[in-house]
Design an enzyme around this catalytic site. Sequence first.
Site, PDB file in Angstrom:
ATOM      1  N   THR A 114      37.328  33.800  -9.298  1.00  0.00           N
ATOM      2  CA  THR A 114      36.015  33.084  -8.892  1.00  0.00           C
ATOM      3  C   THR A 114      36.591  31.826  -8.371  1.00  0.00           C
ATOM      4  O   THR A 114      37.713  30.947  -8.778  1.00  0.00           O
ATOM      5  CB  THR A 114      35.315  32.828 -10.083  1.00  0.00           C
ATOM      6  OG1 THR A 114      34.698  34.024 -10.591  1.00  0.00           O
ATOM      7  CG2 THR A 114      33.786  32.008  -9.712  1.00  0.00           C
ATOM      8  N   THR A 130      32.275  29.199 -13.891  1.00  0.00           N
ATOM      9  CA  THR A 130      33.346  30.388 -13.989  1.00  0.00           C
ATOM     10  C   THR A 130      33.703  30.519 -15.202  1.00  0.00           C
ATOM     11  O   THR A 130      33.351  30.049 -16.437  1.00  0.00           O
ATOM     12  CB  THR A 130      34.747  29.942 -13.066  1.00  0.00           C
ATOM     13  OG1 THR A 130      35.496  30.913 -13.201  1.00  0.00           O
ATOM     14  CG2 THR A 130      35.382  28.759 -13.843  1.00  0.00           C
TER      15      THR A 130
END
Lengths: 169, 134
Positions: free
Chosen positions: B1, B52
């Site tokens: 991510t 994240t």
Amino acid sequence: MKNIAIAVHGGAGQDSEFIRMNQIAYKAGLVKAVNTGYETLKQGGSALDAVENAVRLMEDNPIFNSARGSALNAKGEVEMDASIMDGSKHSAGAVSIVRNVKNPVTLARFIMENTSHVFISGYGALEIAKENNLELEVDSYFITEHRVDELIKERMDDTDDIKRKRKNG
Amino acid sequence: TVGAVALDNAGNIAAATSTGGTSNCLSGRIGDSCIIGAGCFANNSSCAVSGTGDGELLITNVIAHSIAFYMELKNCSVQEACDYVIHQRNKDVEGDIGVIALDAMGNFGISYNSQRMLRAWKMNEEIVTVKIYK
């Protein structure tokens, strides 16, 4: 002069040998993304432009887990998610389970600015990208050796294991 | 991510997050990166957040919005809000959570409970700071 600022991240989670071996490349990718976004701000661009430009750069960098460097699901497929939010208008755009779109964050922004929706997933999102000439790439563009190796290493036999595995983005 | 938060010279802030998902996960599984309030949130009156980590944790604990709302409620700094949400309010969750955040004055909030978070930031003409581990 008013303050301008930007921060980026490239994911959080457990450490790995791949990360330890590629620290220089990761740091270079992060610094480049910050500088790209910062340059946008310095030229008077909006915060929205800056975060999109910074994230696009990381989406194009195969070392990060997004777009070009995406992880592969249990079927070896790429399914990308992205979102963006404008703090001044409190508006947002998001896409999920997207394939073939080179920069999912740009599709998310397109949905925020050109539809009355916030979140469009799967084939609907891909249709919008196609109809509005957003940049697309073929499946193989998104497949990297590192992610194939990772999938092979993690492959578990029965589906139950997969359902129970820790889900680390 | 991957993710970014930014403040421009008009005083507006924004956030963006993008991910390729999780290796070897079920088809159709989505994480926090596309969920507003979980992995991405921005409001000029509080802060911009990009999250994240374990997607399911950010979703069930509404991490990004919690940080922005806590800031508004407590009138605290963005760093205090990040630390409270990740290290106090969610100290018992098993899994990784990391956030970068930025308020409309240019103050950063960076916090994570995992072994590493790849991050970098810059304000005005300062040199870029880049880190992977603590």
